[in-house]
Design an enzyme around this catalytic site. Structure first.
Site, PDB file in Angstrom:
ATOM      1  N   GLY A  15      58.094   2.008  -9.182  1.00 51.39           N
ATOM      2  CA  GLY A  15      58.811   3.274  -9.113  1.00 51.39           C
ATOM      3  C   GLY A  15      58.411   4.326 -10.112  1.00 51.39           C
ATOM      4  O   GLY A  15      58.938   5.445 -10.070  1.00 51.39           O
ATOM      5  N   GLU A  40      55.491  -4.142  -9.700  1.00 53.86           N
ATOM      6  CA  GLU A  40      55.086  -3.771  -8.340  1.00 53.86           C
ATOM      7  C   GLU A  40      54.809  -2.265  -8.244  1.00 53.86           C
ATOM      8  O   GLU A  40      55.460  -1.544  -7.474  1.00 53.86           O
ATOM      9  CB  GLU A  40      56.196  -4.142  -7.350  1.00 53.86           C
ATOM     10  CG  GLU A  40      56.562  -5.603  -7.299  1.00 53.86           C
ATOM     11  CD  GLU A  40      57.828  -5.839  -6.482  1.00 53.86           C
ATOM     12  OE1 GLU A  40      58.323  -4.870  -5.864  1.00 53.86           O
ATOM     13  OE2 GLU A  40      58.323  -6.971  -6.466  1.00 53.86           O
ATOM     14  N   PRO A  41      53.850  -1.736  -8.980  1.00 50.64           N
ATOM     15  CA  PRO A  41      53.568  -0.298  -8.913  1.00 50.64           C
ATOM     16  C   PRO A  41      52.838   0.065  -7.622  1.00 50.64           C
ATOM     17  O   PRO A  41      52.057  -0.721  -7.090  1.00 50.64           O
ATOM     18  CB  PRO A  41      52.659  -0.066 -10.120  1.00 50.64           C
ATOM     19  CG  PRO A  41      51.913  -1.366 -10.241  1.00 50.64           C
ATOM     20  CD  PRO A  41      52.913  -2.434  -9.867  1.00 50.64           C
ATOM     21  N   GLY A  42      53.086   1.240  -7.111  1.00 52.01           N
ATOM     22  CA  GLY A  42      52.372   1.730  -5.938  1.00 52.01           C
ATOM     23  C   GLY A  42      51.920   3.155  -6.150  1.00 52.01           C
ATOM     24  O   GLY A  42      50.753   3.434  -6.408  1.00 52.01           O
ATOM     25  N   ARG A  43      52.877   4.094  -6.077  1.00 52.04           N
ATOM     26  CA  ARG A  43      52.573   5.514  -6.211  1.00 52.04           C
ATOM     27  C   ARG A  43      51.833   5.829  -7.524  1.00 52.04           C
ATOM     28  O   ARG A  43      50.896   6.614  -7.534  1.00 52.04           O
ATOM     29  CB  ARG A  43      53.872   6.325  -6.155  1.00 52.04           C
ATOM     30  CG  ARG A  43      53.679   7.833  -6.230  1.00 52.04           C
ATOM     31  CD  ARG A  43      54.979   8.551  -6.573  1.00 52.04           C
ATOM     32  NE  ARG A  43      56.108   8.059  -5.819  1.00 52.04           N
ATOM     33  CZ  ARG A  43      56.500   8.539  -4.655  1.00 52.04           C
ATOM     34  NH1 ARG A  43      55.854   9.564  -4.128  1.00 52.04           N
ATOM     35  NH2 ARG A  43      57.538   8.030  -4.036  1.00 52.04           N
ATOM     36  N   ARG A  56      55.439  13.806   3.672  1.00 46.59           N
ATOM     37  CA  ARG A  56      56.309  13.947   2.504  1.00 46.59           C
ATOM     38  C   ARG A  56      56.981  15.325   2.396  1.00 46.59           C
ATOM     39  O   ARG A  56      58.183  15.395   2.108  1.00 46.59           O
ATOM     40  CB  ARG A  56      55.554  13.629   1.220  1.00 46.59           C
ATOM     41  CG  ARG A  56      55.067  12.186   1.133  1.00 46.59           C
ATOM     42  CD  ARG A  56      54.543  11.831  -0.257  1.00 46.59           C
ATOM     43  NE  ARG A  56      55.622  11.788  -1.221  1.00 46.59           N
ATOM     44  CZ  ARG A  56      55.855  12.716  -2.127  1.00 46.59           C
ATOM     45  NH1 ARG A  56      55.069  13.790  -2.209  1.00 46.59           N
ATOM     46  NH2 ARG A  56      56.872  12.605  -2.959  1.00 46.59           N
ATOM     47  N   TYR A 101      60.842  14.755   2.450  1.00 48.93           N
ATOM     48  CA  TYR A 101      61.444  14.710   1.118  1.00 48.93           C
ATOM     49  C   TYR A 101      61.493  16.064   0.410  1.00 48.93           C
ATOM     50  O   TYR A 101      61.810  16.124  -0.780  1.00 48.93           O
ATOM     51  CB  TYR A 101      60.656  13.746   0.213  1.00 48.93           C
ATOM     52  CG  TYR A 101      60.528  12.340   0.712  1.00 48.93           C
ATOM     53  CD1 TYR A 101      61.657  11.583   1.013  1.00 48.93           C
ATOM     54  CD2 TYR A 101      59.287  11.746   0.862  1.00 48.93           C
ATOM     55  CE1 TYR A 101      61.535  10.277   1.450  1.00 48.93           C
ATOM     56  CE2 TYR A 101      59.157  10.435   1.303  1.00 48.93           C
ATOM     57  CZ  TYR A 101      60.285   9.704   1.599  1.00 48.93           C
ATOM     58  OH  TYR A 101      60.162   8.408   2.030  1.00 48.93           O
ATOM     59  N   CYS A 118      54.373  21.101  16.762  1.00 46.92           N
ATOM     60  CA  CYS A 118      55.464  21.919  17.314  1.00 46.92           C
ATOM     61  C   CYS A 118      56.809  21.538  16.699  1.00 46.92           C
ATOM     62  O   CYS A 118      57.718  21.043  17.380  1.00 46.92           O
ATOM     63  CB  CYS A 118      55.498  21.802  18.828  1.00 46.92           C
ATOM     64  SG  CYS A 118      54.094  22.605  19.621  1.00 46.92           S
ATOM     65  N   GLU A 119      56.923  21.731  15.414  1.00 40.86           N
ATOM     66  CA  GLU A 119      58.151  21.530  14.644  1.00 40.86           C
ATOM     67  C   GLU A 119      58.171  22.572  13.530  1.00 40.86           C
ATOM     68  O   GLU A 119      57.162  22.765  12.849  1.00 40.86           O
ATOM     69  CB  GLU A 119      58.187  20.136  14.003  1.00 40.86           C
ATOM     70  CG  GLU A 119      58.155  18.969  14.955  1.00 40.86           C
ATOM     71  CD  GLU A 119      59.537  18.603  15.484  1.00 40.86           C
ATOM     72  OE1 GLU A 119      60.523  19.209  15.023  1.00 40.86           O
ATOM     73  OE2 GLU A 119      59.596  17.727  16.353  1.00 40.86           O
TER      74      GLU A 119
END
Length: 450
Positions: A264, A298-301, A337, A341, A369-370
């Site tokens: 995190g 458990e790092p990811g980002r 993202r 977010y 188309c959004e």
């Protein structure tokens, strides 16, 4: 309650500020924006756009920074890269070469980690909804650990393991009810979240699990959220509570050999303070350092995010009333993202001329188309006529991993750069592949029997 999306009340970083904070990027006066020693314009000419571009040196450097911080804190620790951030085989393989294991949350991620060269002994399986099929695969592979999220899951896994004559090494995920002060959609450590069991329930369940056939209960795990970039106070609170729980369990006669501290740690997309591996290691040591437990991370980002950019080409500039729209060939199906977010990503022109040109406010949008297919609003950018290239920064995590084929748009290509060389590590999806596996029902008009 988790923190809402931040209000941006400070000026955006300049192009120079964005470059200075990202060591893998440079602006060559002739070749334009570079990733390591490769011009992005060269990649666009060879591979097309949109394309994800990852820096191998950034992945290695950040993995080593985290390993060094844990070692300097005197922690007996192992790192298991959260493949959900970026499951590319090339990325996972590179990190495996650096000694990292993998944290997976599905059968696909488990199979991908093994295909990338991660040994089963380095794999942790997390997630709230593991199926019996996934449990059987994890047991057949004899992975290091399965993180159990509920009493119901523990009973299910016990039955599966016992039916196979196996013992599953498990850790109980605890929800410490700590606010990570991050976006509401990526907080995971509050009682309102779906993850783990309340810490007050943990001693009784830990004892029950220890008596279940087919389970070898080895420790505890916690993960309080993603993109934590406001210091380590939340981590300290969580690890203090976890340390108290370890003591309580041991006093009751239970063995606690491992503590999985989750991940995190945040990165600076805009002007946030960068997450500090040293401060995180200090928080772990303060809460758990005197307990003699094996520490897992458990790092990811934090590892993958700064390694990547999304390279995209301008289709057209559209001027409507007082607004200027820069329409690019990447879209929300590629990088979700910002739409999901309200996330901020730096955007740089690839051309050295545009880098120094006058700027004006523009909305950068995709062709989906959004109305939510918007990367940014009111960003200061130079004139970007059709065919101009731009790079969307810090897209190495939760970019390609969350992409889709919405609006029947093929998945973008992926490229890895190392020094002066680059390689396509995932081909651009073809239009034929979009239709692969689809068929008309036998009764449909025009159906031709196979």
């Amino acid at each position: 309650m988790a923190a809402p999306a931040p209000v941006l009340d400070t000026p955006d970083p300049s192009f120079g500020d964005l470059l200075a904070a990202r060591p893998a990027l440079a602006m060559d006066p002739l070749a334009g924006l570079m990733v390591e020693e490769v011009p992005l314009a060269r990649i666009a000419a060879a591979v097309g756009t949109p394309t994800w571009v990852y820096s191998a040196s950034t992945l290695r450097r950040r993995a080593r920074l985290l390993k060094d911080a844990l070692a300097e804190a005197g922690l007996d620790a192992s790192i298991h890269y959260a493949t959900k951030a970026n499951p590319s085989l090339a990325v996972v393989n590179l990190l495996a070469q650096e000694g990292l294991g993998a944290d997976v949350v599905s059968e696909g991620e488990l199979r991908g980690a093994r295909a990338a060269g991660v040994p089963a002994s380095g794999i942790v399986f997390s997630g709230v909804g593991k199926t019996e099929r996934e449990m059987r695969l994890a047991l057949a592979e004899d992975i290091l650990q399965i993180n159990v999220e509920s009493a119901e899951e523990a009973e299910m896994l016990s039955g599966v393991a016992a039916s196979l004559g196996r013992r599953a090494r498990v850790a109980l995920r605890v929800n410490p009810d700590v606010d990570a002060k991050t976006h509401a959609k990526i907080t995971t450590g509050l009682t309102e979240n779906k993850f783990g069991v309340p810490i007050a329930m943990a001693p009784e369940l830990y004892g029950r699990m220890s008596a279940m056939p087919g389970l070898e209960v080895v420790g505890l795990t916690v993960h309080i959220g993603s993109q934590i970039a406001q210091g380590v106070a939340s981590y300290r609170a969580a690890y203090q509570r976890l340390g108290q729980l370890v003591r309580e369990l041991r006093a009751a006669g239970h063995s606690v050999a491992r503590v999985d501290c989750g991940g995190g740690l945040g990165i600076p997309y805009r002007d946030e303070l960068p997450g500090s591996p040293a401060a995180l290691a200090g928080a772990i040591k303060a809460g758990l350092g005197d307990l003699g437990v094996k520490i897992m991370m458990e790092p990811g980002r934090w590892i993958a995010g700064p390694s990547g950019v999304l390279l995209t080409r301008v289709i057209i500039e559209k001027h409507a009333t007082t607004r200027r729209f820069v329409i690019v060939d990447a879209a929300m199906n590629d990088l979700l993202r910002p739409a999901m977010y309200e996330a901020w990503h730096g955007i740089l022109p690839v051309s050295p001329v545009a880098f120094h040109a006058p700027i004006s406010q523009a909305d950068v949008v995709g062709p989906v188309c959004e109305s939510s297919d918007t990367f940014t609003k009111g960003r200061d950018l130079p004139a970007l006529p059709a065919e101009s290239l731009v790079a969307i920064l810090d897209a190495g995590a939760y970019g390609a991993a969350m992409s889709s084929t919405y609006n029947a748009r093929p998945l973008a290509a992926e490229v890895m750069v190392e020094g002066a060389r680059f390689s396509v590590i995932r081909d651009r999806q073809s239009y034929d592949a979009l239709l692969e596996g689809q068929r008309l029902p036998a009764w449909a008009e025009g159906h031709t029997p196979g």
